[in-house]
Design a protein around this motif. Structure first.
Motif, PDB file in Angstrom:
ATOM      1  N   ASP A 149     -89.121 -50.058  33.642  1.00 59.69           N
ATOM      2  CA  ASP A 149     -90.309 -49.342  33.188  1.00 59.69           C
ATOM      3  C   ASP A 149     -90.428 -48.050  33.993  1.00 59.69           C
ATOM      4  O   ASP A 149     -90.869 -48.048  35.134  1.00 59.69           O
ATOM      5  N   THR A 152     -94.219 -46.204  35.702  1.00 59.39           N
ATOM      6  CA  THR A 152     -94.967 -47.443  35.460  1.00 59.39           C
ATOM      7  C   THR A 152     -96.465 -47.309  35.642  1.00 59.39           C
ATOM      8  O   THR A 152     -97.233 -48.108  35.113  1.00 59.39           O
ATOM      9  N   GLY A 155     -98.670 -50.267  36.325  1.00 61.04           N
ATOM     10  CA  GLY A 155     -97.762 -51.403  36.192  1.00 61.04           C
ATOM     11  C   GLY A 155     -98.019 -52.275  34.978  1.00 61.04           C
ATOM     12  O   GLY A 155     -97.413 -53.341  34.842  1.00 61.04           O
ATOM     13  N   ALA A 158     -94.780 -53.181  32.882  1.00 63.05           N
ATOM     14  CA  ALA A 158     -93.867 -54.013  33.662  1.00 63.05           C
ATOM     15  C   ALA A 158     -94.416 -55.433  33.801  1.00 63.05           C
ATOM     16  O   ALA A 158     -93.686 -56.421  33.677  1.00 63.05           O
ATOM     17  N   GLY A 171     -90.270 -51.467  37.943  1.00 65.50           N
ATOM     18  CA  GLY A 171     -91.097 -50.316  37.602  1.00 65.50           C
ATOM     19  C   GLY A 171     -90.825 -49.189  38.583  1.00 65.50           C
ATOM     20  O   GLY A 171     -90.660 -49.434  39.784  1.00 65.50           O
ATOM     21  N   GLU A 173     -92.283 -45.350  39.822  1.00 65.20           N
ATOM     22  CA  GLU A 173     -93.444 -44.467  39.742  1.00 65.20           C
ATOM     23  C   GLU A 173     -93.333 -43.358  40.787  1.00 65.20           C
ATOM     24  O   GLU A 173     -93.054 -43.622  41.947  1.00 65.20           O
ATOM     25  N   ALA A 182     -99.866 -50.199  41.641  1.00 70.65           N
ATOM     26  CA  ALA A 182     -99.002 -51.094  40.866  1.00 70.65           C
ATOM     27  C   ALA A 182     -98.601 -52.316  41.697  1.00 70.65           C
ATOM     28  O   ALA A 182     -98.529 -53.436  41.177  1.00 70.65           O
ATOM     29  N   MET A 196     -91.146 -52.808  42.362  1.00 71.82           N
ATOM     30  CA  MET A 196     -91.716 -51.474  42.191  1.00 71.82           C
ATOM     31  C   MET A 196     -91.005 -50.502  43.140  1.00 71.82           C
ATOM     32  O   MET A 196     -90.857 -50.795  44.329  1.00 71.82           O
TER      33      MET A 196
END
Length: 281
Positions: A149, A152, A155, A158, A171, A173, A182, A196
């Motif tokens: 993702d 994200t 989130g 995801a 994810g 970002e 997230a 993440m």
């Protein structure tokens, strides 16, 4: 607690496209949160970062409309709590997924229940682009698949992929505050296995697998610039969902995607926003 300046911009004519673009331009000069309505936009910025010349950022506004500005100082308070309680309302997508905050008690029961406690600047699922991707995710066969993702945010996408049985979910970002949020939201939803990463498309090299499903809800310019990297991070036969741009931009996005072996299966729209579905050949 921080004091903020509340800036009110009445716009005529006014529509979602106009307020979305105005918010994006104001975010570039330090505004942190936005509340759009049928008459315009209310924006918030820390008082120490505000000056009257901030309005100059809209000198190059791409729409022809009349703007009326006003501003006032708002004394410091718990801004996240204030924003959530007044502006973040539960949302239901496709009658199968409900998104709400941890403080909400009155919301519909759905097959997929996502808890999001967003900070002031980040998405809650209300935007049409997020809605479009979610409406496809709830009907896709994700179980056992690897998902990436890109962008994200909070989130949401995801987390939903993990809820639907994805084997691995990552994810990525670029904004640090959104990234931290997230991380918090994956724990709220009991999916700490969702990875993440903080950064841009360069972080794809750290994911450790190719995606069977690749999601990117960002904006047209970032997507078209990074499509080469997105395609390289996918398995042959994998699916890509792209959103964050208008229906009129679909041909441009698809033309760029085709350069990297991606073919459009189709696209959906909501309030002039588009979500394109592609497959890697």
């Amino acid at each position: 607690m921080n004091d903020y300046v509340e800036v009110r911009i009445d716009l005529n004519p006014c529509c979602e496209d106009i307020t979305d673009v105005a918010a994006a331009m104001l975010a570039d000069v330090g505004f942190e949160s936005f509340v759009a309505d049928e008459n315009g936009l209310t924006a918030y910025i820390r008082s120490g970062e505000y000056s009257d010349d901030k309005r100059n950022v809209l000198d190059d506004f791409p729409f022809v409309c009349r703007m009326e500005w006003s501003s006032k100082v708002i004394e410091g308070k718990d801004w996240n709590k204030e924003w959530e309680q007044n502006y973040f309302k539960p949302i239901v997508v496709a009658d199968r997924c409900v998104i709400h905050s941890s403080f909400h008690t009155d919301f519909p029961k759905c097959e997929y229940d996502i808890v999001i406690d967003p900070k002031m600047a980040f998405g809650t699922g209300h935007h049409s682009t997020t809605w479009l991707i979610i409406s496809q995710l709830v009907d896709m066969d994700i179980k056992g698949k690897n998902v990436i993702d890109m962008g994200t945010g909070t989130g949401i996408l995801a987390i939903l992929a993990a809820m639907r049985g994805a084997a691995r979910v990552t994810g990525i970002e670029i904004d640090e505050a959104a990234y931290v949020n997230a991380l918090e939201n994956r724990v709220l939803n009991s999916h700490p296995e969702v990875v993440m990463l903080l950064g841009d498309a360069a972080k794809l090299s750290e994911v450790g697998y190719n995606a069977d499903l690749f999601l990117a809800n960002i904006n047209r310019n970032v997507i078209t610039s990074d499509l080469h990297d997105y395609a390289l991070s996918m398995n042959v036969g994998g699916t890509m969902l792209l959103s964050g741009f208008y229906e009129q931009d679909v041909p441009l996005v698809v033309a760029e995607a085709e350069k990297y072996g991606l073919s459009m299966v189709g696209y959906t729209t909501r309030q002039q926003w588009a979500c394109v579905r592609l497959v890697k050949n």
